[in-house]
Enzyme design. Structure first.
Site, PDB file in Angstrom:
ATOM      1  N   CYS A  22       0.846  -1.195   0.000  1.00 36.11           N
ATOM      2  CA  CYS A  22       0.000   0.000   0.000  1.00 36.11           C
ATOM      3  C   CYS A  22       0.880   1.244   0.000  1.00 36.11           C
ATOM      4  CB  CYS A  22      -0.920   0.007   1.219  1.00 36.11           C
ATOM      5  SG  CYS A  22      -1.942   1.490   1.332  1.00 36.11           S
ATOM      6  N   CYS A  37      -1.930   7.730   4.568  1.00 28.93           N
ATOM      7  CA  CYS A  37      -3.118   7.183   5.230  1.00 28.93           C
ATOM      8  C   CYS A  37      -2.670   6.096   6.198  1.00 28.93           C
ATOM      9  CB  CYS A  37      -4.095   6.612   4.199  1.00 28.93           C
ATOM     10  SG  CYS A  37      -5.532   5.780   4.942  1.00 28.93           S
ATOM     11  N   CYS A  97      -6.994   2.477  -3.225  1.00 26.79           N
ATOM     12  CA  CYS A  97      -6.891   1.794  -1.930  1.00 26.79           C
ATOM     13  C   CYS A  97      -7.040   0.289  -2.122  1.00 26.79           C
ATOM     14  CB  CYS A  97      -7.969   2.309  -0.978  1.00 26.79           C
ATOM     15  SG  CYS A  97      -8.082   1.380   0.573  1.00 26.79           S
ATOM     16  N   PHE A 136     -32.087  -5.407  17.521  1.00 27.08           N
ATOM     17  CA  PHE A 136     -31.100  -4.675  16.712  1.00 27.08           C
ATOM     18  C   PHE A 136     -30.927  -5.422  15.377  1.00 27.08           C
ATOM     19  CE2 PHE A 136     -29.915  -4.708  21.225  1.00 27.08           C
ATOM     20  CZ  PHE A 136     -29.932  -3.367  21.556  1.00 27.08           C
ATOM     21  N   CYS A 178     -19.625  -6.203  18.046  1.00 26.03           N
ATOM     22  CA  CYS A 178     -18.478  -5.555  17.406  1.00 26.03           C
ATOM     23  C   CYS A 178     -17.583  -4.902  18.452  1.00 26.03           C
ATOM     24  CB  CYS A 178     -18.948  -4.521  16.381  1.00 26.03           C
ATOM     25  SG  CYS A 178     -19.952  -3.198  17.093  1.00 26.03           S
TER      26      CYS A 178
END
Length: 392
Positions: free
Chosen positions: A4, A12, A93, A247, A348
């Protein structure tokens, strides 16, 4: 290690773990997960190996801040939000599908043709704030959203749209989102559709799902599909005839489980889904209709509202997939009171999940598995199957 140039040139640093070998990333995440559950008795729980992701090209969605000029727009990020000169173009990206870079090039041309002046944060002038691009892995179709400050450029967008659709025949959904505020907010409340189609069809494990512009959908479809398949597998052999999906989003967990259970037991399964996003509920209801699931009720409500409904038939299974804050003490205590036989917890944020499991004193973990939804970062998802403790 991913090659990258943005990371190598310090342009980034979103992928903070890029220099860590992938096997080590998984090991560190697994260690972190176990540390969050150290106060929970997991001695008899089955720990499954982490579900791995592709290391690159795994995202189905790009969120591109637009800066630069209308003649030379830059799609990517601002390293300094108040400095337009700090813009970094991220069209190549390596996390995105390879064809996204070609699409971005076409969109840059469209920005010029439609006169969509990029919004200048420092001067608080301009129109185009973000471009949001999503791909369906099932169909290859695309959803494109322009986040604008005002409606002023809508006539020009409509004028140029037919040419864009010719260049991008896979473009299924196009909309404009209005976000008039000078604030770090991705999108506003108003969505203006420019195509007849208003949702992007997706399909995981033969379950039709629908991505709507303002509804949440996982950005790593390979791992999301594995997460849903695992949930389906874990509950398919259990004596469950009535389940709640709190949810629920677009219904991924509930629909997977209800379909498998209905096929297993040969009788209708009652599914109640609760989600605050009305657009997600529309998508979930459409999926249930296609699947032919009749005893399904998706409602646009806050998940906490189930606490107030004392007359609802008590479920055999409750699925919870909360935001990062977790389900909290009040909902945990409510689940202890109604005592469904099983709870399937998808998280998460293992830290808040660990706290929630401490509150779920009537339950013990049966199975635990980490899902690497966000490689190259410290973040991950985890799935835990809980069973009600037997009273001695």
């Amino acid at each position: 290690m991913i090659d990258c140039r943005y990371y190598q040139q310090n342009e980034c640093r979103s992928c903070q773990w890029l220099e860590i070998p992938y096997s080590q990333q998984l090991a560190e995440k697994q260690h972190h997960l176990k540390q969050q559950l150290i106060s929970i008795n997991c001695d008899k729980a089955q720990w499954l190996a982490p579900f791995q992701s592709n290391e690159q090209c795994f995202r189905n969605k790009a969120k591109m801040l637009v800066s630069g000029s209308v003649e030379r727009p830059i799609l990517g990020i601002l390293k300094n939000p108040n400095d337009p000169q700090s813009a970094i173009d991220l069209c190549d990206c390596p996390l995105y599908p390879a064809r996204f870079s070609i699409i971005f090039s076409i969109l840059k041309d469209f920005i010029g043709r439609a006169g969509l002046v990029p919004y200048n944060i420092a001067k608080q002038k301009g129109e185009l704030k973000y471009i949001l691009l999503t791909e369906s892995i099932a169909t290859g179709k695309l959803m494109l959203r322009f986040v604008l400050r005002t409606e002023n450029k809508l006539p020009l967008i409509r004028r140029e749209l037919p040419k864009l659709l010719e260049k991008l025949p896979h473009l299924e959904v196009v909309s404009v989102n209005l976000q008039p505020l000078h604030a770090a907010i991705l999108e506003g409340e108003q969505e203006i559709f420019l195509t007849e189609q208003q949702f992007l069809p997706e399909n995981f494990n033969s379950i039709p799902l629908f991505i709507r512009p303002q509804g949440f959908f996982q950005t790593n479809p390979k791992v999301a599909e594995g997460l849903y398949a695992t949930a389906q597998q874990w509950v398919s052999e259990l004596p469950i005839y009535n389940l709640w999906d709190l949810f629920c989003g677009v219904g991924g967990f509930g629909l997977h489980c209800a379909k498998a259970l209905q096929e297993k037991w040969g009788k209708p399964i009652k599914l109640t889904g609760i989600e605050i996003s009305s657009s997600a509920i529309l998508a979930a209801s459409h999926s249930a209709k296609i699947l032919g699931l009749e005893h399904v009720n998706f409602q646009s409500l806050d998940a906490a509202s189930v606490i107030e409904n004392k007359n609802e038939n008590k479920p055999d299974l409750v699925i919870v997939n909360p935001p990062r804050r977790g389900i909290g003490k009040e909902l945990s205590e409510f689940l202890n009171q109604i005592q469904p036989h099983f709870i399937l917890y998808s998280s998460c944020n293992a830290m808040t999940m660990g706290k929630d499991l401490q509150h779920l004193t009537c339950y013990k973990p049966l199975k635990i598995q980490l899902f690497d939804m966000f490689p190259q970062t410290s973040h991950y998802e985890v799935l835990v199957l809980l069973e009600r403790k037997k009273i001695n």
